[in-house]
Write a protein that holds these residues in place. Structure first.
Motif, mmCIF file in Angstrom:
data_model
loop_
_atom_site.group_PDB
_atom_site.id
_atom_site.type_symbol
_atom_site.label_atom_id
_atom_site.label_comp_id
_atom_site.label_asym_id
_atom_site.label_seq_id
_atom_site.Cartn_x
_atom_site.Cartn_y
_atom_site.Cartn_z
ATOM 1 N N ARG A 28 0.926 -1.371 0.213
ATOM 2 C CA ARG A 28 0.144 -0.359 0.032
ATOM 3 C C ARG A 28 0.809 1.188 0.142
ATOM 4 O O ARG A 28 0.490 2.148 -0.490
ATOM 5 C CB ARG A 28 -0.651 -0.296 0.817
ATOM 6 N N LYS B 247 -6.352 -0.697 8.348
ATOM 7 C CA LYS B 247 -5.418 -0.920 7.547
ATOM 8 C C LYS B 247 -5.559 0.682 6.893
ATOM 9 O O LYS B 247 -6.475 1.563 7.338
ATOM 10 C CB LYS B 247 -6.208 -1.231 6.093
ATOM 11 N N SER B 248 -4.310 0.909 6.242
ATOM 12 C CA SER B 248 -4.304 1.965 6.158
ATOM 13 C C SER B 248 -4.786 2.768 4.319
ATOM 14 O O SER B 248 -4.052 2.403 3.507
ATOM 15 C CB SER B 248 -2.848 2.895 6.109
ATOM 16 N N HIS B 249 -6.115 3.328 4.564
ATOM 17 C CA HIS B 249 -6.109 3.616 3.298
ATOM 18 C C HIS B 249 -6.006 4.483 2.229
ATOM 19 O O HIS B 249 -5.565 5.668 2.661
ATOM 20 C CB HIS B 249 -7.925 4.031 3.211
ATOM 21 N N HIS B 250 -5.547 4.470 1.391
ATOM 22 C CA HIS B 250 -4.356 5.019 -0.007
ATOM 23 C C HIS B 250 -6.353 6.182 -0.650
ATOM 24 O O HIS B 250 -6.422 5.784 -0.410
ATOM 25 C CB HIS B 250 -4.507 4.261 -0.757
ATOM 26 N N PRO C 161 -17.513 -0.647 -5.126
ATOM 27 C CA PRO C 161 -16.904 0.158 -4.836
ATOM 28 C C PRO C 161 -15.368 -0.155 -5.134
ATOM 29 O O PRO C 161 -15.008 -1.701 -5.383
ATOM 30 C CB PRO C 161 -16.440 0.671 -3.301
ATOM 31 N N PRO D 184 -11.068 -0.249 -4.066
ATOM 32 C CA PRO D 184 -9.456 -0.066 -3.437
ATOM 33 C C PRO D 184 -8.940 1.530 -4.432
ATOM 34 O O PRO D 184 -8.576 0.300 -5.439
ATOM 35 C CB PRO D 184 -9.028 -0.742 -2.727
ATOM 36 N N GLY D 185 -8.136 1.977 -3.582
ATOM 37 C CA GLY D 185 -7.283 2.606 -4.237
ATOM 38 C C GLY D 185 -5.868 2.342 -4.430
ATOM 39 O O GLY D 185 -5.095 2.570 -5.998
ATOM 40 N N PRO D 186 -5.466 1.158 -4.023
ATOM 41 C CA PRO D 186 -4.542 0.799 -4.439
ATOM 42 C C PRO D 186 -4.915 -0.560 -5.206
ATOM 43 O O PRO D 186 -4.219 -1.350 -5.674
ATOM 44 C CB PRO D 186 -3.876 -0.265 -3.513
ATOM 45 N N ARG E 277 -5.136 -7.313 -3.787
ATOM 46 C CA ARG E 277 -5.868 -8.612 -5.182
ATOM 47 C C ARG E 277 -5.205 -9.707 -4.871
ATOM 48 O O ARG E 277 -5.650 -10.599 -5.833
ATOM 49 C CB ARG E 277 -7.388 -7.974 -5.627
ATOM 50 N N GLN F 122 -20.130 -5.572 -3.365
ATOM 51 C CA GLN F 122 -18.390 -5.230 -3.660
ATOM 52 C C GLN F 122 -17.973 -6.766 -4.129
ATOM 53 O O GLN F 122 -19.224 -7.909 -3.392
ATOM 54 C CB GLN F 122 -17.768 -5.240 -3.008
ATOM 55 N N PHE G 12 -20.068 -1.165 4.987
ATOM 56 C CA PHE G 12 -18.565 -1.735 4.965
ATOM 57 C C PHE G 12 -18.071 -2.235 5.538
ATOM 58 O O PHE G 12 -16.949 -2.427 6.129
ATOM 59 C CB PHE G 12 -17.322 -0.807 3.365
ATOM 60 N N LYS H 6 -17.672 -10.366 7.921
ATOM 61 C CA LYS H 6 -16.426 -9.610 8.139
ATOM 62 C C LYS H 6 -18.131 -8.882 9.188
ATOM 63 O O LYS H 6 -18.483 -7.833 9.117
ATOM 64 C CB LYS H 6 -16.531 -8.065 6.893
ATOM 65 N N THR I 64 -11.867 -9.529 6.745
ATOM 66 C CA THR I 64 -12.193 -8.204 6.354
ATOM 67 C C THR I 64 -12.841 -8.298 4.744
ATOM 68 O O THR I 64 -12.319 -9.772 3.799
ATOM 69 C CB THR I 64 -10.624 -6.773 5.894
ATOM 70 N N ILE I 65 -13.514 -7.050 3.775
ATOM 71 C CA ILE I 65 -13.810 -7.383 2.887
ATOM 72 C C ILE I 65 -12.472 -7.429 1.365
ATOM 73 O O ILE I 65 -12.503 -9.229 1.104
ATOM 74 C CB ILE I 65 -14.622 -5.798 2.354
ATOM 75 N N GLU I 66 -11.528 -6.862 1.167
ATOM 76 C CA GLU I 66 -10.149 -7.083 0.548
ATOM 77 C C GLU I 66 -9.860 -8.590 0.957
ATOM 78 O O GLU I 66 -10.000 -8.357 2.388
ATOM 79 C CB GLU I 66 -9.292 -6.085 0.956
HETATM 80 P P1 XMP Z 1 -11.736 -3.983 4.144
HETATM 81 O O1 XMP Z 1 -11.039 -4.528 3.245
HETATM 82 O O2 XMP Z 1 -11.344 -2.962 4.887
HETATM 83 O O3 XMP Z 1 -13.050 -2.677 2.794
HETATM 84 O O4 XMP Z 1 -12.761 -4.929 4.956
HETATM 85 C C1 XMP Z 1 -13.531 -1.987 3.624
HETATM 86 C C2 XMP Z 1 -14.015 -1.097 2.307
HETATM 87 O O5 XMP Z 1 -12.513 -0.253 1.442
HETATM 88 C C3 XMP Z 1 -12.159 -0.739 0.219
HETATM 89 N N1 XMP Z 1 -10.944 -0.660 0.929
HETATM 90 C C4 XMP Z 1 -10.451 0.453 0.846
HETATM 91 N N2 XMP Z 1 -9.969 1.207 -0.348
HETATM 92 N N3 XMP Z 1 -7.984 1.785 -0.038
HETATM 93 C C5 XMP Z 1 -9.340 2.503 -0.608
HETATM 94 O O6 XMP Z 1 -9.415 3.407 -1.242
HETATM 95 C C6 XMP Z 1 -7.654 0.851 0.411
HETATM 96 O O7 XMP Z 1 -6.283 0.140 0.201
HETATM 97 C C7 XMP Z 1 -8.720 -0.461 0.676
HETATM 98 N N4 XMP Z 1 -8.884 -1.347 1.771
HETATM 99 C C8 XMP Z 1 -9.920 -1.494 1.743
HETATM 100 C C9 XMP Z 1 -12.734 -1.845 0.343
HETATM 101 O O8 XMP Z 1 -12.066 -2.032 -1.130
HETATM 102 C C10 XMP Z 1 -14.021 -1.765 1.106
HETATM 103 O O9 XMP Z 1 -15.173 -1.797 0.369
#
Ligand code: XMP
Length: 528
Positions: free
Chosen positions: A311, A359-362, A405, A407-409, A414, A449, A483, A520, A524-526
């Motif tokens: 990330r 998680k550190s969202h990007h 949706p 994710p940014g990365p 995945r 998703q 989510f 979840k 987590t989702i991802e």
């Molecule tokens: P998780 O995996 O945390 O995902 O259950 C919850 C929602 O967040 C999205 N996701 C991200 N979006 N940068 C993003 O912009 C990230 O690093 C990231 N990681 C998870 C994921 O797709 C889901 O919709």
């Protein structure tokens, strides 16, 4: 006739947040009724509360108990503002406690459906009912979730609703336009909930309904023009809903003063980059610079297999590439961003230490300071459903607006472990087949998703050509509202069967397909 667009914020309601999981839902209900509202914490300063200029207040529910000392209380400034107030659940209890009534801990926690009888012909509930009983009393099916209850009314109040267990399930002092309900009208289980909010906003508060998609667009265009003047604006376009709507909106507002930079990091979905160029550059005539940076991303991701490290690499590179490209454009004064209202609320929560990070969202949050540019954030006031509505109104394709949706990365999280071009190409194809079949079967809209995941473990398979020893694809589909929690989608076996056959037959180098049946929490989702 609708009032002029400059008025769309004039009829405004302040929602005081006591920490309920339904607070944002209240705000969305209010907006759906055409009324602008904002959420502020219950302990906001008096100045902040008064400066807002609310024409009505809604007090949310909350997890605390007013019977505990030091529990959150409705601020004096709100009680003395002389504007209508609607208290919901905890909001009702704090009103009762603050105005001289009495609240007691309930013996049982009431959670779920209840049948409420409306009483006293209040302006809030009069003639709103699901059915009428033999004695002619109006009855409502509602959603309750509370432990404490009001046992003594404050002076000047009357009962406006009751249930068999809770004699004071609603109260009002109509001379001061203060109303309170123990149940939650914002959840859909309260069938007449929207009518109750409508009555409060349009009836009790006397507010109009100028907050519509068309007016929001006109207002945003006026404001962007006033902010930007003849300046030039740069936007990082990702193809996601928010940045796409910003691009369409800014293009309408300022035309060629907008330049979009679209960084293709090689971790996008099947043909996503081409679609972005097709919609924006070709159809809408937006200036879009596409940067093909895939090699650079794959290069720097080589050998990196820790999810957080990946990330960080992707986030850093994204900023570098974007900055380099921006540096080539002369005289840019503004940076546009697709920040939406829940981001604003969340970052306020993060500052007070209430949020917590899994998680550190990007995102590109660090950019404006580094680039010393002013921000243009035309979606800052909007919820996601409002962003979608104005996107459609601006003429963006429905499949882009209603896309799941991403994710940014991108595919970077995945592809488990090290990211390679080959894995990305393989995953893109498998994911495309999965999504195509979901759409065909009518399941795309039913899931929130859905995607494929590349697992770099090798599994043995057997086909006509003999033995295979190749990686695995996992399919994931979830249903969720926010989510934060999610249920794995119970896809039909036939659908999974078609996806599995097609992926193994059509995607080279895959030996096996599995379906993820974890909710979840705990997963987590991802996958990363
Ligand atoms: P998780 O995996 O945390 O995902 O259950 C919850 C929602 O967040 C999205 N996701 C991200 N979006 N940068 C993003 O912009 C990230 O690093 C990231 N990681 C998870 C994921 O797709 C889901 O919709």
């Amino acid at each position: 006739m609708q009032p002029s667009t400059s008025d769309i914020h004039a009829d405004r309601v302040l929602i005081l947040d006591f920490g309920s999981q339904y607070t944002q839902l209240i705000a969305r209900r209010v907006r759906e009724l055409g009324v602008y509202c904002e959420i502020h914490p219950w302990d906001a300063s008096e100045d902040e509360l008064l400066a807002f200029g609310a024409r009505g207040y809604i007090l949310s529910g909350g997890p605390e108990s007013v019977t505990q000392s030091g529990s959150p209380a409705v601020p004096r400034a709100v009680l003395e503002a002389g504007k209508p107030i609607l208290g919901i659940c905890y909001g009702m209890q704090t009103l009762a406690a603050s105005l001289g009534g009495r609240v007691e801990p309930g013996e049982v926690h009431e959670f779920g459906y209840a049948e409420v009888r409306a009483r006293g012909h209040s302006a809030l509930l009069k003639d709103i009912e699901d059915r009428v009983n033999a004695e002619g009393h109006g009855l409502l099916d509602v959603w309750m979730s509370h432990g404490d209850r009001v046992v003594e009314l404050p002076a000047g109040f009357k009962v406006i609703a009751s249930t068999g267990d809770v004699p004071i399930a609603g109260m009002a002092d109509e001379s001061r336009a203060i109303y309170a309900l123990q149940f939650h009208p914002e959840v859909t289980h309260t069938r007449q909930g929207q009518r109750i909010y409508e009555r409060f906003l349009h009836g009790v508060c006397g507010l109009g309904s100028a907050w519509t998609a068309g007016n929001i667009i006109d207002d945003a265009i006026e404001r962007v023009r006033a902010q930007v003047g003849t300046g030039r604006v740069l936007l990082g376009l990702s193809g996601g809903v928010d940045s796409s709507v910003v691009a369409a909106l800014l293009h309408r507002a300022i035309g060629d003063q907008l330049t979009c930079v679209f960084v293709d990091h090689g971790l996008l979905r099947h043909q996503e980059g081409d679609q972005v160029m097709q919609v924006f550059a070709m159809n809408l005539g937006v200036k879009v610079i596409r940067v093909n940076a895939a090699d650079r991303f794959y290069g720097e991701l080589a050998g990196v297999d820790d999810p957080e490290a990946k990330r960080k690499v992707i986030g850093r590179l994204f900023i570098e590439v974007f900055e380099e490209e921006a540096g080539r454009i002369q005289n840019v004064d503004f940076l546009a961003q697709g920040t939406i209202y829940p981001d604003v609320i969340e970052s306020a929560g993060a500052k007070t230490g209430k949020a917590h990070v899994i998680k550190s969202h990007h995102n590109v949050g660090g950019l404006p300071e580094r680039m010393r540019m002013q921000l243009v954030e035309p979606l800052r006031e909007l919820f996601k459903d409002e962003v979608r509505r104005i996107g459609l109104e601006l003429g963006l394709p429905a499949d882009m607006i209603h896309r799941h949706p991403f994710p940014g990365p991108g595919l970077g999280v995945r592809i488990l472990g090290e990211v390679t071009r080959q894995a990305a190409d393989t995953l893109r194809l498998a994911d495309h087949i999965f999504i195509e079949e979901l759409r065909r079967a009518g399941w795309y809209e039913k899931t929130s998703q859905a995607f494929a995941v590349f697992l770099p473990v090798k599994s043995v398979g057997v086909t006509g050509d003999g033995r295979r020893h190749e990686p695995v694809i996992a399919l994931r589909a979830v249903e969720t509202i926010d989510f934060m929690t999610a249920r794995w989608a119970h896809l039909p076996y036939e659908l999974l069967d078609v996806c599995s056959r097609r992926i193994v037959n059509e995607v080279k180098g895959i030996s096996r397909v599995v379906y993820d049946v974890t909710g979840k929490p705990p997963a987590t989702i991802e996958w990363e």
